[in-house]
Write a protein that holds these residues in place. Sequence first.
Motif, PDB file in Angstrom:
ATOM      1  N   ALA A 232       0.836  -1.208   0.000  1.00  0.00           N
ATOM      2  CA  ALA A 232       0.000   0.000   0.000  1.00  0.00           C
ATOM      3  C   ALA A 232       0.866   1.251   0.000  1.00  0.00           C
ATOM      4  O   ALA A 232       1.982   1.262   0.518  1.00  0.00           O
ATOM      5  N   THR A 233       0.335   2.315  -0.575  1.00  0.00           N
ATOM      6  CA  THR A 233       0.904   3.649  -0.427  1.00  0.00           C
ATOM      7  C   THR A 233       0.261   4.270   0.800  1.00  0.00           C
ATOM      8  O   THR A 233      -0.967   4.370   0.886  1.00  0.00           O
ATOM      9  N   VAL A 234       1.073   4.672   1.771  1.00  0.00           N
ATOM     10  CA  VAL A 234       0.569   5.179   3.037  1.00  0.00           C
ATOM     11  C   VAL A 234       0.766   6.689   3.093  1.00  0.00           C
ATOM     12  O   VAL A 234       1.890   7.184   2.944  1.00  0.00           O
ATOM     13  N   LEU A 235      -0.318   7.406   3.303  1.00  0.00           N
ATOM     14  CA  LEU A 235      -0.281   8.857   3.459  1.00  0.00           C
ATOM     15  C   LEU A 235      -0.606   9.207   4.904  1.00  0.00           C
ATOM     16  O   LEU A 235      -1.508   8.614   5.507  1.00  0.00           O
ATOM     17  N   LEU A 236       0.128  10.182   5.437  1.00  0.00           N
ATOM     18  CA  LEU A 236      -0.086  10.628   6.808  1.00  0.00           C
ATOM     19  C   LEU A 236      -0.508  12.088   6.830  1.00  0.00           C
ATOM     20  O   LEU A 236      -0.117  12.861   5.948  1.00  0.00           O
ATOM     21  N   PRO A 237      -1.286  12.481   7.833  1.00  0.00           N
ATOM     22  CA  PRO A 237      -1.765  13.865   7.876  1.00  0.00           C
ATOM     23  C   PRO A 237      -0.662  14.857   8.221  1.00  0.00           C
ATOM     24  O   PRO A 237       0.268  14.559   8.973  1.00  0.00           O
ATOM     25  N   VAL A 238      -0.805  16.042   7.644  1.00  0.00           N
ATOM     26  CA  VAL A 238       0.057  17.178   7.956  1.00  0.00           C
ATOM     27  C   VAL A 238      -0.873  18.267   8.479  1.00  0.00           C
ATOM     28  O   VAL A 238      -1.748  18.741   7.754  1.00  0.00           O
ATOM     29  N   THR A 239      -0.717  18.634   9.728  1.00  0.00           N
ATOM     30  CA  THR A 239      -1.635  19.589  10.329  1.00  0.00           C
ATOM     31  C   THR A 239      -1.186  21.019  10.078  1.00  0.00           C
ATOM     32  O   THR A 239       0.004  21.324  10.085  1.00  0.00           O
ATOM     33  N   GLY A 240      -2.161  21.860   9.821  1.00  0.00           N
ATOM     34  CA  GLY A 240      -1.917  23.285   9.677  1.00  0.00           C
ATOM     35  C   GLY A 240      -2.935  24.027  10.517  1.00  0.00           C
ATOM     36  O   GLY A 240      -3.298  23.596  11.600  1.00  0.00           O
ATOM     37  N   GLU A 241      -3.386  25.129  10.004  1.00  0.00           N
ATOM     38  CA  GLU A 241      -4.461  25.852  10.689  1.00  0.00           C
ATOM     39  C   GLU A 241      -5.726  24.995  10.667  1.00  0.00           C
ATOM     40  O   GLU A 241      -5.871  24.106   9.827  1.00  0.00           O
TER      41      GLU A 241
ATOM     42  N   ALA B 194       6.314  17.477  14.954  1.00  0.00           N
ATOM     43  CA  ALA B 194       5.443  18.552  14.469  1.00  0.00           C
ATOM     44  C   ALA B 194       4.588  19.056  15.627  1.00  0.00           C
ATOM     45  O   ALA B 194       4.745  18.636  16.775  1.00  0.00           O
ATOM     46  N   ARG B 195       3.657  19.951  15.331  1.00  0.00           N
ATOM     47  CA  ARG B 195       2.807  20.533  16.372  1.00  0.00           C
ATOM     48  C   ARG B 195       1.936  19.466  17.027  1.00  0.00           C
ATOM     49  O   ARG B 195       1.725  18.402  16.463  1.00  0.00           O
TER      50      ARG B 195
ATOM     51  N   GLY C  73      -8.859  23.198   9.772  1.00  0.00           N
ATOM     52  CA  GLY C  73      -9.424  23.000   8.451  1.00  0.00           C
ATOM     53  C   GLY C  73      -9.110  21.600   7.985  1.00  0.00           C
ATOM     54  O   GLY C  73      -8.597  20.773   8.752  1.00  0.00           O
ATOM     55  N   PRO C  74      -9.402  21.276   6.728  1.00  0.00           N
ATOM     56  CA  PRO C  74      -9.099  19.938   6.209  1.00  0.00           C
ATOM     57  C   PRO C  74      -7.605  19.641   6.279  1.00  0.00           C
ATOM     58  O   PRO C  74      -6.766  20.522   6.089  1.00  0.00           O
ATOM     59  N   LEU C  75      -7.281  18.387   6.532  1.00  0.00           N
ATOM     60  CA  LEU C  75      -5.897  17.959   6.637  1.00  0.00           C
ATOM     61  C   LEU C  75      -5.226  17.867   5.272  1.00  0.00           C
ATOM     62  O   LEU C  75      -5.827  17.416   4.295  1.00  0.00           O
ATOM     63  N   SER C  76      -3.958  18.273   5.210  1.00  0.00           N
ATOM     64  CA  SER C  76      -3.102  17.948   4.072  1.00  0.00           C
ATOM     65  C   SER C  76      -2.439  16.612   4.374  1.00  0.00           C
ATOM     66  O   SER C  76      -2.539  16.077   5.490  1.00  0.00           O
ATOM     67  N   TRP C  77      -1.726  16.053   3.393  1.00  0.00           N
ATOM     68  CA  TRP C  77      -1.174  14.707   3.513  1.00  0.00           C
ATOM     69  C   TRP C  77       0.246  14.664   2.956  1.00  0.00           C
ATOM     70  O   TRP C  77       0.635  15.517   2.154  1.00  0.00           O
ATOM     71  N   ALA C  78       1.005  13.662   3.360  1.00  0.00           N
ATOM     72  CA  ALA C  78       2.340  13.427   2.814  1.00  0.00           C
ATOM     73  C   ALA C  78       2.621  11.932   2.894  1.00  0.00           C
ATOM     74  O   ALA C  78       2.106  11.229   3.768  1.00  0.00           O
ATOM     75  N   ARG C  79       3.449  11.476   1.991  1.00  0.00           N
ATOM     76  CA  ARG C  79       3.724  10.039   1.890  1.00  0.00           C
ATOM     77  C   ARG C  79       4.668   9.584   2.998  1.00  0.00           C
ATOM     78  O   ARG C  79       5.673  10.224   3.270  1.00  0.00           O
ATOM     79  N   TYR C  80       4.307   8.459   3.621  1.00  0.00           N
ATOM     80  CA  TYR C  80       5.150   7.842   4.641  1.00  0.00           C
ATOM     81  C   TYR C  80       6.143   6.910   3.956  1.00  0.00           C
ATOM     82  O   TYR C  80       5.754   6.006   3.217  1.00  0.00           O
ATOM     83  N   GLU C  81       7.417   7.124   4.205  1.00  0.00           N
ATOM     84  CA  GLU C  81       8.461   6.302   3.590  1.00  0.00           C
ATOM     85  C   GLU C  81       9.352   5.662   4.647  1.00  0.00           C
ATOM     86  O   GLU C  81      10.538   5.418   4.403  1.00  0.00           O
ATOM     87  N   GLY C  82       8.788   5.377   5.799  1.00  0.00           N
ATOM     88  CA  GLY C  82       9.532   4.725   6.860  1.00  0.00           C
ATOM     89  C   GLY C  82       9.813   5.673   8.013  1.00  0.00           C
ATOM     90  O   GLY C  82       9.651   6.893   7.905  1.00  0.00           O
TER      91      GLY C  82
END
Length: 199
Positions: free
Chosen positions: A71-80, A98-99, A82-91
């Motif tokens: 699987a391709t695993v995406l993890l949340p990136v928190t900002g202000e 992060a905050r 609102g809806p979450l952004s995402w980034a790929r988990y590579e280990g």
Amino acid sequence: MPGERTKYAWRREILATRAQVSPAEHAVEAAALAASNTRLTGVDDVVCAYVPVRGEPGDLRMLDALREHGATVLLPVTGEPGPLSWARYEGPDSLRKARYGLLEPTTETLGPATVAEAATILVPALAVDRRGVRLGRGAGYYDRTLGAARADVRLIAVVRDNELVDRLPEEPHDRRMGWALTPDGGLRQLGRDLPVSPE
């Protein structure tokens, strides 16, 4: 209904109980969740997940098991808020602090619409009831995010076995989960309370 416990009361009780879980018990539960994760998704699927923190059940083995299964695993990136952004988990080496005490990937940040690519979303929860009502921490990030998920996405709340309960308070904006994943019970479909062993 008069006398019904509020979300605040549920949160306080569950967080107090989680604080009593020993490191050894947490490790055993995390291993069980990681073993279940290999059956949650197909090869080449996109899975939105998260790094468990602050007593949440599971650990990085959950994510590594998904990646090892293809699987391709995406993890949340928190900002202000609102809806979450995402980034790929590579280990594990791809994570940074992060905050809010979270760990986030150092890979390219992808916009909130990326959640629509996911076949499965593992959602952090303090509890979930047998109807699929989820109790989060109250920040509302997932409530604002899940509306952009595709209609057939599999929403899975990850909780300890005693955090799958009969009934939680529900609000109009709450998005119901279709499944619960627990260490001992594995994957359980909500709404009918039947254990499921997906292929």
